[in-house]
Design a protein around this motif. Structure first.
Motif: not given
Length: 524
Positions: A288-290, A292, A304, A306-309, A319
């Motif tokens: 999840p982006r937060s 990372l 790494t 980052p993915l939508d969360e 994601a």
């Protein structure tokens, strides 16, 4: 090495005797002599010890007669106690019993409790006891004289060497039907048996020695029926690859690990560490982006993504497309992932649409708890699942107690029904494939029952899968090395203080040990 049922062992004996032409009495001779060799290796003071050899009336007793004769020939004081009468001993055992008489050895007959009580003092004064009472011949539980004898032997606290199986264990089940010998060492003949490798019966076996009594390996390998193997050092050495001097990182696979959520970034890090320590060429952690920034600061060697969360800080279904477009040879999903509905939907979509091999663990498995039928392999896409007993219980809508009662059966049934490879973690980790083949691992220790060790294993399996391109081989090598590293770490830290990071730090040493190269000194 195959683990055999009673029926398979009998068939192996029959083929060796009838097809190969090796007489049964030669097999008995080999069994007795191999047992003595194991005793000499285990007991430094054997030559000056007094040994009580407790024999039954069948072939296991015959093995014991050979042990007694061999010990006597080597100058060891051996006393022979027959539970039964001489008249009841038949066939090859009878021949070896008569040989004892011809060389002047006395055989003490014990046919009832009173006679046992009369001679028990002699047994109790011995330094080592050999259990050659029943072997694989038990059906049900011990009763009567045999139950009394076994209970008394266990109370002595004298080292006991069991031939083939400790008396009281049944060859085809890991259950403890009743009283059973608590062996210091078990010398099992030709191949291990079920109760020697699975709990709770394995606790009665002591150190396990597998004796070569002359049955050819191809006979054991070709036996029909359930296929269960031990993960042995020799077999794992054959899987562990070597690297060419001109190798580059692209030769060793690109692993994508989808893991982590707010508060659970450590699980993602450990999975990545397992993949890196297992030789993957390129490792990327999708999280999840937060999460990372936290994860990126934990390890310099992995990349790494980052993915939508979701609002809960877990991977969101949105994601999925980005993951499906990612260029990976193997994907692993689950450590620290969380159980938000959007995350579960992501996992379902990943399994249904992913075109590369998948390793699913932890919350990726929990995503299927309410719909386990959806957790299935597809043609051309290998799937490995790595549940602990609790996760397995949720997948079968059962209890942990039910899973632990027959770990092998549950792993086999799920693997074949769902067309996946199952790595059922825990004491004596079981690996089961969709083809019905299964394996059991003996490395590892109770200190590994701590958070993060399973995450480490997930990354290891993904890395070895990327290199070996074989789901079964990757699972076997990973599980073996994971346990071996845990044993090395426990030797340094003790089991109570052991952490997953300790295990990760010893993976290199475990591989060096397996390859036969010297490992670094722990004090360096």
């Amino acid at each position: 090495m195959r683990v055999l049922t009673t029926e398979q062992m009998r068939e192996a004996d029959r083929r060796t005797i009838e097809d190969i032409g090796l007489p049964s009495i030669v097999l008995m001779e080999n069994a007795g002599r191999q047992t003595v060799a194991a005793m000499e290796a285990a007991f430094d003071a054997l030559a000056t010890s007094r040994v009580a050899v407790l024999c039954g009336r069948g072939n296991n007793g015959g093995d014991g007669f050979v042990v007694a004769r061999t010990l006597a020939q080597r100058g060891v004081e051996a006393m022979v106690f027959l539970l039964g009468s001489v008249a009841e001993v038949q066939n090859d055992a009878r021949i070896n019993l008569e040989v004892l008489g011809r060389i002047g050895m006395t055989v003490i007959e014990i046919t009832n409790a009173q006679e046992w009580e009369l001679h028990f003092t002699e047994v109790s004064e011995c330094d080592v006891i050999v259990d050659a009472l029943l072997g694989t011949g038990l059906r049900g539980r011990l009763t009567g004289l045999f139950e009394t004898v076994v209970a008394d032997i266990n109370e002595l606290g004298v080292p006991v060497v069991a031939i083939d199986l400790p008396t009281g264990l049944s060859a085809d089940t890991a259950e403890l039907p009743g009283e059973a010998i608590e062996a210091t060492m078990t010398v099992t003949l030709a191949a291990p048996k079920i109760p020697l490798v699975f709990p709770p019966a394995d606790s009665r076996a002591g150190d396990l020695v597998i004796a070569d009594i002359g049955i050819p390996a191809p006979i054991l390998d070709e036996l029909e029926g359930p296929h269960l193997e031990l993960l042995t050092r020799e077999r794992m050495q054959g899987i562990l690859p070597t690297r060419a001097a001109e190798s580059h990182k692209g030769d060793f696979g690109r692993v994508l690990i989808i893991a982590g959520s707010l508060g659970r970034t450590g699980a993602a890090h450990l999975a990545a560490l397992g993949a890196l320590r297992s030789g993957a060429g390129l490792v990327t952690v999708a999280t999840p982006r937060s999460c990372l920034p936290i994860l990126a600061s934990m390890g310099a060697e992995y990349m790494t993504l980052p993915l939508d969360e979701t609002p809960a800080g877990t991977v969101d279904f949105a994601a999925l497309e980005r993951i499906l477009e990612f260029n990976a040879d193997v994907m692993a999903c689950g450590p620290g992932l969380g159980q938000d509905p959007g995350t579960s939907a992501f996992v379902h979509g990943l399994l249904e649409r992913c075109g590369v091999p998948l390793v699913l663990d932890a919350d990726a498995l929990n995503a299927f708890a309410s719909e386990p039928e959806r957790l299935a392999g597809r043609d051309g896409v290998d799937v490995i699942i790595t549940p602990h007993p609790g996760e397995m219980a949720r997948l079968i809508n059962g209890t942990v107690e039910a899973v632990q009662h027959d770990r092998l059966a549950h792993a086999r049934e799920f693997a074949t029904a769902h067309r996946v490879h199952v790595v059922l973690k825990g004491h004596r980790t079981v690996i089961a494939g969709p083809d019905g083949r299964s394996f059991v691992n003996l490395t590892g220790n109770a200190g590994m029952a701590t958070g993060g060790t399973g995450d480490l294993l997930t990354g290891m399996i993904a890395a070895w899968f990327a290199q070996l391109l074989d789901a079964e081989a990757a699972s076997k090598l990973s599980v073996y090395l994971h346990g071996a590293a845990g044993d090395l770490a426990a030797a340094d830290e003790g089991q109570i203080a052991l952490t997953a990071s300790d295990v990760a730090s010893r993976l290199g040493d475990a591989m060096l040990d397996l390859s036969g190269r010297a490992r670094r000194d722990a004090s360096d």
